[in-house]
Design a protein around this motif. Structure first.
Motif, PDB file in Angstrom:
ATOM      1  N   THR A  81       0.822  -1.464   0.144  1.00 22.81           N
ATOM      2  CA  THR A  81      -0.103   0.004   0.048  1.00 22.81           C
ATOM      3  C   THR A  81       0.687   1.233   0.057  1.00 22.81           C
ATOM      4  N   LEU A  82       0.498   2.173  -0.922  1.00 23.48           N
ATOM      5  CA  LEU A  82       1.499   3.286  -1.113  1.00 23.48           C
ATOM      6  C   LEU A  82       0.933   4.422  -0.033  1.00 23.48           C
ATOM      7  N   SER A  83       1.697   5.289   0.072  1.00 21.65           N
ATOM      8  CA  SER A  83       1.217   6.483   1.206  1.00 21.65           C
ATOM      9  C   SER A  83      -0.145   7.014   0.976  1.00 21.65           C
ATOM     10  N   ASP A  84      -0.392   7.170  -0.177  1.00 22.16           N
ATOM     11  CA  ASP A  84      -1.768   7.839  -0.491  1.00 22.16           C
ATOM     12  C   ASP A  84      -3.093   6.802  -0.449  1.00 22.16           C
ATOM     13  N   GLY A  85      -2.548   5.668   0.168  1.00 18.02           N
ATOM     14  CA  GLY A  85      -3.629   4.553   0.294  1.00 18.02           C
ATOM     15  C   GLY A  85      -3.801   3.644  -0.770  1.00 18.02           C
ATOM     16  N   THR A  86      -3.478   4.053  -2.022  1.00 18.06           N
ATOM     17  CA  THR A  86      -3.425   3.114  -3.419  1.00 18.06           C
ATOM     18  C   THR A  86      -2.697   1.632  -3.002  1.00 18.06           C
ATOM     19  N   TRP A  88      -1.036  -1.074  -4.687  1.00 17.72           N
ATOM     20  CA  TRP A  88       0.089  -1.225  -5.797  1.00 17.72           C
ATOM     21  C   TRP A  88      -0.158  -2.804  -6.214  1.00 17.72           C
ATOM     22  N   GLU A 122       7.994   4.083  -3.706  1.00 17.29           N
ATOM     23  CA  GLU A 122       7.875   5.448  -3.656  1.00 17.29           C
ATOM     24  C   GLU A 122       9.018   6.246  -3.736  1.00 17.29           C
ATOM     25  N   ARG A 126      10.205   9.041  -6.292  1.00 14.60           N
ATOM     26  CA  ARG A 126      10.806  10.465  -6.198  1.00 14.60           C
ATOM     27  C   ARG A 126      12.191  10.726  -6.622  1.00 14.60           C
TER      28      ARG A 126
END
Length: 382
Positions: A81-86, A88, A122, A126
């Protein structure tokens, strides 16, 4: 587990990104499965881990078509789970034999690996964006010094992630292996001679090992979330009393270390708005530290009180004074005491200080003569 994969999972695709295959499952990197034939699609939809020790006895999945289709009896999968809640994708593993996968330390470890993979994804994203910003068009906007700062920040992120990864691997390879070995040895002795006079001693040793493992897992997971997720998160609530949490931690420590005397003074007369589980973890870390470094022939003193709008928790132990050098680094990660025999990550006091900070409180240490005191103080309505 015989087969482990990192999978990119969407609503219509399941793509293998990294794999270890010891059972000739036959899937390579870049290979695909029909997503609707996988349990990973359900993990993606629910956003929660799925653990199956044995399909044949699992009420939810014993009639599921996937285990029969792919020939496995045990299964574990955690969302990435990515930091925005998505979500992956998933980290998943299968084996043709039953496996005892539902132990808390195994599930927590697997979930943490999923979090580390998400953080790494992530971080690469970045880094790629920052590299693009250093292209020809961006050179007009940034001075040489500014571009250097961006690159240095990216390298620092990479280094922090690498340090965390190495530390985490160290926990799995050493700090968790040792208490697991102790539990295994103790259980073997108990099974051979169940009426042995040594049974209470062996059970006490097993309890200590379990508590140590649980503490290690809690600390490394909080450390990963705090460093890679933007800070420690808490769920404050004043509706439930805090005193039972403090008393439970004391009971667990007394049971595991009966030779250590603990004197208590608990007077929590007002509601404390806090995350009770996190305060319990903070207290457990402080009390565990006192057990590790205190004189076992002298009592540990614990006080937990409310007064003048604050909650104050203090733990005092007797022992050698804390040196000035150690005091400066006391609440930094990876720092351990000056005794070479001490084990662990050196994260206990750091996590405790982060929990204190998240509650709007402070954690301070004082050392005078043969006494060391750690005091946590926070407002009642944090």
């Amino acid at each position: 587990m015989g087969f482990v994969a990192v999978a990119r999972v969407t609503s219509d695709r399941w793509v293998c990104c990294a794999v270890r295959d010891d059972i000739n499952f036959g899937l390579k990197e870049g290979g695909e499965l029909r997503v609707k034939t996988t349990i990973c699609s359900e993990v993606r939809e629910r956003g929660k881990a799925v653990v199956i020790c044995d399909v044949e006895t699992d009420r939810m999945f014993r009639d599921h078509p996937t285990p029969k289709l792919y020939g496995f009896r045990s299964y574990i999968s955690a969302p990435i789970t990515l930091s925005d809640g998505t979500i992956w994708g998933t980290l998943c593993a299968i084996d043709p034999a039953p496996r005892e996968l539902d132990r808390p330390e195994i599930v927590s470890t697997f979930q943490l690996f999923g979090e580390l993979i998400a953080a790494q994804l992530e971080l690469h994203q970045r880094f790629a964006l920052s590299q693009a910003s250093l292209g020809l068009s961006e050179k007009r906007r940034f001075s040489t010094e500014e571009r250097l700062k961006i690159t240095q920040a990216d390298l620092l992120d990479e280094r922090r992630t690498a340090e965390l990864r190495e530390q985490f691997i160290g926990v799995l390879g050493h700090d968790l292996r040792n208490p697991l070995a102790s539990i295994d040895a103790g259980m073997r002795v108990l099974l051979r001679s169940q009426d042995s006079a040594r049974a209470p001693e062996i059970i006490s040793m097993i309890q200590k090992s379990v508590m140590r493992m649980a503490g290690l897992v809690d600390n490394i997971m909080d450390f990963a979330r705090g460093r890679l997720g933007g800070g420690l998160t808490i769920k404050p609530d004043a509706r439930q009393p805090l005193a039972p949490v403090i008393e439970q931690v004391i009971s667990e420590i007394r049971l595991a270390w009966p030779d250590h005397e603990i004197e208590t003074r608990i007077n929590i007369a007002e509601p404390v708005k806090c995350d009770r589980s996190k305060i319990g973890q903070l207290f457990s870390n402080l009390l565990g530290n006192a057990i590790s470094y205190g004189d076992k022939d002298k009592p540990i003193q614990v006080s937990a009180t409310t007064s003048e709008g604050s909650f104050v928790l203090a733990v005092t132990n007797h022992g050698p004074p804390i040196s000035d050098k150690a005091m400066q680094n006391l609440f930094k990660p990876y720092m351990r005491g000056e005794r070479p025999s001490q084990h662990g990550l050196g994260l206990g006091l750091y996590i405790a200080s982060e929990i204190a900070r998240a509650h709007g409180g402070t954690l301070q240490a004082t050392s005078t003569g043969d006494r060391a005191t750690f005091e946590f103080k926070m407002p009642l309505q944090a």
